[in-house]
Design an enzyme around this catalytic site. Sequence first.
Site, mmCIF file in Angstrom:
data_model
loop_
_atom_site.group_PDB
_atom_site.id
_atom_site.type_symbol
_atom_site.label_atom_id
_atom_site.label_comp_id
_atom_site.label_asym_id
_atom_site.label_seq_id
_atom_site.Cartn_x
_atom_site.Cartn_y
_atom_site.Cartn_z
ATOM 1 N N SER A 202 -30.635 -82.851 51.748
ATOM 2 C CA SER A 202 -30.573 -81.431 51.393
ATOM 3 C C SER A 202 -29.338 -81.075 50.579
ATOM 4 C CB SER A 202 -30.619 -80.576 52.658
ATOM 5 O OG SER A 202 -31.803 -80.811 53.382
ATOM 6 N N HIS A 248 -25.589 -77.866 52.770
ATOM 7 C CA HIS A 248 -26.256 -77.116 51.704
ATOM 8 C C HIS A 248 -25.233 -76.449 50.786
ATOM 9 C CE1 HIS A 248 -30.309 -76.661 54.039
ATOM 10 N NE2 HIS A 248 -29.856 -77.902 54.027
#
Length: 298
Positions: A202, A248
Amino acid sequence: MEDQAVCCYRHPERETGISCTRCDRPICPECMVNASVGFHCPECSGGTHTTGGGGATGGSARRMPGGGQLRALRGGSLAADPRLITKILLAINVLVWITVLSNEQMINDWALVGQWPPADSGLRPDQGVAEGEWYRLVSAMFLHEEPFHIAFNMLSLWWLGAPLEAALGRVRFLALYLLSGLGGSALSYLLADASQASLGASGAIFGLLGATAVLMRRLNYDMRPVVVLLALNLVFTFAWSDIAWQAHIGGLIIGTAVAYGIVHAPRERRDLVQVGTCVAVFLVIVGTVLLRTAQLTG
């Protein structure tokens, strides 16, 4: 003398370095049509080509000046398969996931962990990045456990990675992906609980998302779709407690910084600025890891 900017022949306001593999006319990503080798312009993909003099079609293709080596946006070479690195990254992630299904111990050995709890927890006390296992910063980027997790990340990698690789070239795209993933790992290591394990691509995916925004802004594209996509992903990031938001955000910041250095590098010092940007970002990541390691080891 400074090189003159090359713009898409159909969209003169869009600077590009991608050319049609048949006629060598410069084309922007919107005008690229997939071909067996590289990309074609809309006319060549339909079997016809408008010659330089007027509206006649069907004549032999006219080569434009400087049609030797094709160049991708901001200096990257345009190869026969402009998605090769994206495919390789996909294959590595899927292969690692299949291996994990038959060997769950890989989760403990490869996941990003700052420092395992004391020995009385039943786990080895010498595991974690702080104990010298720096490889976890990289291995965690290719590690997935749940089917929906890898499915979502790999779909995102294909949607975002393929056009970015075609625009930036293989080397620049690979540097962008790896640095974004490392940036996500570094921020997780710095801010998350040291004994909390995290994994997944991610961070790298968010880096590609940030790079897409930078590239679209540079090409004067409509920014609304990518802004909405980024906003939705950030909402999902903070809406679920089991998502490592640090990865993230770290990947997004690093990916945006690297992409900005690549696509805005001045032509006369392009390679120097691009390499310098990547080196500077890497040193920031290393410094972050060293700082956190010092905190954890006293």
